[in-house]
Enzyme design. Structure first.
Site, PDB file in Angstrom:
ATOM      1  N   SER B 322       0.838  -1.202   0.000  1.00  0.00           N
ATOM      2  CA  SER B 322       0.000   0.000   0.000  1.00  0.00           C
ATOM      3  C   SER B 322       0.879   1.260   0.000  1.00  0.00           C
ATOM      4  CB  SER B 322      -0.897  -0.020   1.235  1.00  0.00           C
ATOM      5  OG  SER B 322      -1.512   1.213   1.383  1.00  0.00           O
ATOM      6  N   TRP B 325       2.420   1.584  -3.407  1.00  0.00           N
ATOM      7  CA  TRP B 325       1.402   1.995  -4.400  1.00  0.00           C
ATOM      8  C   TRP B 325       1.385   3.521  -4.512  1.00  0.00           C
ATOM      9  CZ3 TRP B 325      -2.825   5.213  -3.921  1.00  0.00           C
ATOM     10  CH2 TRP B 325      -3.741   5.192  -4.968  1.00  0.00           C
ATOM     11  N   HIS B 326       1.633   4.190  -3.367  1.00  0.00           N
ATOM     12  CA  HIS B 326       1.554   5.652  -3.367  1.00  0.00           C
ATOM     13  C   HIS B 326       2.676   6.306  -4.166  1.00  0.00           C
ATOM     14  CE1 HIS B 326      -1.326   4.974  -0.135  1.00  0.00           C
ATOM     15  NE2 HIS B 326      -1.806   6.137  -0.469  1.00  0.00           N
ATOM     16  N   GLY B 327       3.805   5.679  -4.213  1.00  0.00           N
ATOM     17  CA  GLY B 327       4.868   6.322  -4.969  1.00  0.00           C
ATOM     18  C   GLY B 327       6.157   5.542  -4.926  1.00  0.00           C
ATOM     19  N   PHE B 481      -0.227  10.034  -7.730  1.00  0.00           N
ATOM     20  CA  PHE B 481      -0.193   8.582  -7.531  1.00  0.00           C
ATOM     21  C   PHE B 481      -0.938   7.925  -8.683  1.00  0.00           C
ATOM     22  CE2 PHE B 481      -0.382  10.169  -2.985  1.00  0.00           C
ATOM     23  CZ  PHE B 481       0.974  10.369  -2.952  1.00  0.00           C
TER      24      PHE B 481
END
Lengths: 310, 481
Positions: B322, B325-327, B481
């Site tokens: 997770s 996933w953001h960056g 994102f």
């Protein structure tokens, strides 16, 4: 659907009424703000009859030049035309064209990659300085937009002023008073303690600066009018320089190759530590201003002598 | 096109009128209007990105139909892997390629064998992580036979690119959103009015709360060495509200806009800063992503079944993924890891579902215990946000070091900006009070218990606040994102 659209319309009309009432809040009286400096500087420059030095740039010039010191060392009247980076490069260049005469020297010291002026700033400045209308034109939509923004700013300012009056910790707003001396130098901050506002992003993003062409065409006009133009880099906080060293080097390379006028210094020559700055990484305090001006005087002496202008 | 822009203020009414003008004609026409509008909306940033989304749409549309045509489980699995490979491959190239290259180079250099691999100079397509996950949910659901694939390309393309939630979610499940494109929508005045209310509140969150918090948070995060511990803590708190206002504001606007067209999107935020522990926070924050990971990653991995080791492993996997996933930055990974560390004790002690009831139900104020839980959770998440906001791990640790210094107990000050700080705090108080009052609803100002005139004045008041106190326009954080 009709009822829904009617509801939205009524809501919109109510909002417009509220905004209309807010728009009636009186604006700041003329001749009181920092931007009023434009008119003041124009008048100073126009009043000088003999050959003079005109220093041009954004606020780094307003904060960073001691014109009196420069005038006494170089025996030429000096006027500081620097005001605000948000006015971009074209705007001050246009203004300079109006105030220079044969035999004058223009020293350009704009901030790095000075871009286009913001529409709002242009609209604002034309209220203080009506001649600005000769330099640009705004579309009706832009005027409407900037009027809305202006109303927003005015209301917000009133609210903040009320809150500020309640706070015991009074804040000094050096940008709100009549803050320029008779040469156009910013003096409002000189007795204030150092603060550091990172108002602008420190990181530069490299691009080939369109200002190079603008400066060259400006210089051509100046040369034809018998005005000499030099270029100098802006003072820069060491922390900002360290972050942007590679980009600044590229900018320097582009300027060295592209400009048709003498460049008096190099970026690294005017990198100073924090204790020489007032609030942003371009704004020098008294000590910084003295150091910067002394260095500039030496460079100008040398260049003016070489050009047989002293 | 930003939701808080003049462009969108012109775009939305035009599409709204066009869409409902076709409500007596074929459903296909309405969906075509939505599809064209969505592509226009997305292409406004950069028309070249349209090819990417179109490619992704064609691939998943075709794969799902192929999966449907065969009963052979092996073949179905191959098609699924192809979909995963294409979608995650695109995401990998555009979002993570340079990150992996940089880390490979750093690792090889560390062991004394410097290597040279070319980085890519590419722009990250807006919202790629969001629509990739949305289309993946479609192929996975078709693979699992939870959903019948659609034969209608327009419907599917409109589902993938549905403009209200295309660039920053909520990440919709195909099982929820796609069927809504199959049925004709009749204009529902009460749903549309509710949509406008949600848009209004979303704009307030974004333009007043997030954009004003951003200015002050940027001061402290850009130059932490200039401020004392208490000011740095305040800066981190401002960032907590910035990211909440920014992202949940976007979600509110997205859900509100969808309601104007008769669509129902899932709730993405449920007042997360009133959570009493971290587990509750994660049930209330970015719900569409958390549940996506739960359904498509955590549960297939075994979830919270199995032994302690497997629970710990699965929890770390889901939080680290997770974060990633953001960056493409280690800061996000550490942020995810930190949240896993916060969450694990609750899971292992089986207290992770302790707070599934309403906060302060039937009471005006929380109990002391609840208040303590809310405060502790907020502080923990705020400290984790420091990693999320900082440019590097080193910067994050420096910032935290600055907070936990002797000046932590001093009075916070942002010289020259103290008035702004006070104004912002007053706005935050208003914001929190309204959110607290509306905490049991879908969004804070939904169906208020006020008479119509009172409600009307409140909406006018909020609109006026937006006009007067709007901050300097900032990009939506989650667009990156």
């Amino acid at each position: 659907m009709k009822f829904f659209l009617a509801k939205i319309t009524v809501f919109g009309i109510c909002l417009l009424l509220i905004f209309g009432i807010l728009a009636m809040i009186p604006s700041t009286p003329l001749r009181l703000g920092y931007l009023d400096g434009f008119l003041q500087k124009y008048e100073i420059a126009m009043a000088i009859k003999q050959p003079k030095i005109v220093v041009v740039g954004g606020s780094s010039v307003a904060f960073g030049i001691d014109s009196e010191m420069m005038e006494s060392k170089l025996n030429m009247p000096v006027v500081n035309m620097g005001l605000h980076a948000q006015l971009g490069l074209s705007f001050p260049l246009e203004q300079v064209k109006e105030v220079v005469k044969r035999g004058d020297v223009v020293l350009l010291a704009p901030e790095y990659l000075l871009g286009k002026p913001t529409k709002r700033m242009l609209q604002k400045i034309s209220r203080y300085y009506p001649r600005a209308n000769n330099y640009y034109s705004l579309t009706l939509a832009e005027v409407a937009r900037s009027n809305i923004e202006d109303t927003h700013q005015r209301v917000l300012r009133k609210i903040k002023e009320s809150i500020r009056n309640v706070l015991t910790d009074k804040e000094v707003n050096i940008y709100a008073e009549d803050v320029f001396n008779s040469h156009g130098d910013m003096i409002g901050h000189l007795n204030e303690p150092q603060t550091m506002h990172p108002f602008t992003k420190m990181e530069l993003e490299y691009r080939y600066w369109e200002g190079i062409e603008k400066i060259n065409s400006f210089c051509k006009i100046m040369q034809d009018s018998g005005v000499t133009v030099y270029y100098s880099f802006p003072p820069y906080l060491d922390a900002a320089y360290n972050i942007n060293e590679k980009i600044v080097a590229k900018i320097y390379e582009d300027l060295s190759k592209g400009l048709t006028i003498p460049i008096l210094d190099q970026p690294k020559d005017i990198v100073y530590p924090r204790d020489l700055f007032y609030d942003t990484f371009y704004h020098l305090n008294q000590k910084g201003k003295e150091k910067r001006t002394q260095a500039l005087i030496l460079l100008l002496e040398k260049q003016l002598a070489a050009d047989q202008l002293l | 096109m930003f939701f808080n822009s003049i462009d969108f203020a012109v775009f939305l009414p035009i599409i709204f009128v066009l869409y409902w003008a076709l409500d007596k004609s074929k459903l296909q026409y309405q969906n075509t209007v939505l599809l064209i509008a969505s592509y226009l909306f997305y292409g406004w940033w950069d028309w070249r990105f349209l090819f990417l989304i179109l490619f992704s749409t064609i691939v998943d549309y075709t794969i799902a139909l192929r999966m449907e045509q065969t009963e052979n489980q092996q073949h179905r699995k191959r098609w699924l892997w192809l979909s995963l490979g294409v979608n995650l491959g695109l995401l990998g190239v555009f979002k993570y390629y340079n990150f992996f290259v940089d880390n490979f180079i750093a690792a090889f250099s560390f062991f004394g064998s410097p290597i040279s691999i070319q980085s890519l100079h590419i722009i990250l397509p807006v919202g790629i992580s969001f629509y990739t996950f949305q289309t993946l949910s479609y192929t996975i659901d078709v693979y699992r036979k939870d959903l019948k694939p659609t034969n209608n390309f327009i419907d599917f393309a409109a589902f993938v690119s549905f403009f209200p939630q295309l660039v920053a979610g909520p990440i919709e499940r195909a099982t929820n959103l796609l069927p809504q494109f199959y049925t004709k929508h009749k204009f529902n005045e009460s749903q549309a009015t509710e949509g406008l209310r949600q848009i209004l509140w979303g704009l307030f969150k974004k333009m007043v709360i997030a954009d004003n918090c951003a200015v002050l948070a940027n001061f402290t995060f850009d130059n932490p060495e200039m401020y004392g511990g208490s000011t740095l803590l305040l800066g981190a708190i401002f960032f907590s509200f910035q990211i909440y206002g920014d992202f949940s504001g976007y979600s509110d606007i997205a859900i509100g806009v969808a309601k104007l067209f008769g669509f129902k999107l899932m709730q993405n935020f449920a007042f997360p800063y009133f959570s009493r522990d971290i587990a509750e926070f994660w049930r209330r924050w970015h719900i569409s992503l958390s549940t996506w990971f739960r359904d498509y990653l955590y549960i297939p991995l075994g979830g919270s079944r199995g032994g302690t080791a497997s629970k710990v492993r699965n929890t770390f996997i889901i939080f680290l993924v997770s974060g990633f996933w953001h960056g493409a930055n280690w800061t996000y990974v550490v942020w995810g890891g930190l949240n896993a560390i916060y969450f694990l004790p609750l899971l292992l002690l089986k207290r992770n579902r302790k707070y599934t009831n309403d906060i302060a139900a039937n009471r005006y104020l929380p109990s002391l215990r609840e208040g303590f839980g809310i405060l502790t959770t907020f502080i923990l998440t705020t400290l984790a946000w420091v990693f999320f906001r900082a440019k590097s791990l080193e910067a994050a640790f420096d910032y935290l070091g600055g907070i936990f210094s002797t000046s932590l107990l001093s009075i916070p000050t942002l010289s020259g900006r103290n008035t702004d700080m006070v104004v912002l705090m007053l706005l935050l108080v208003f914001f929190l009070v309204v959110e607290w009052i509306g905490r049991h609803k879908q969004f804070a100002i939904s169906k208020l218990n006020l008479n119509p005139i009172g409600r009307y004045f409140l909406y006018l008041f909020i609109a006026t606040l937006i006009f007067v106190f709007q901050g300097e326009q900032q990009d939506f954080i989650y667009f990156q994102f």
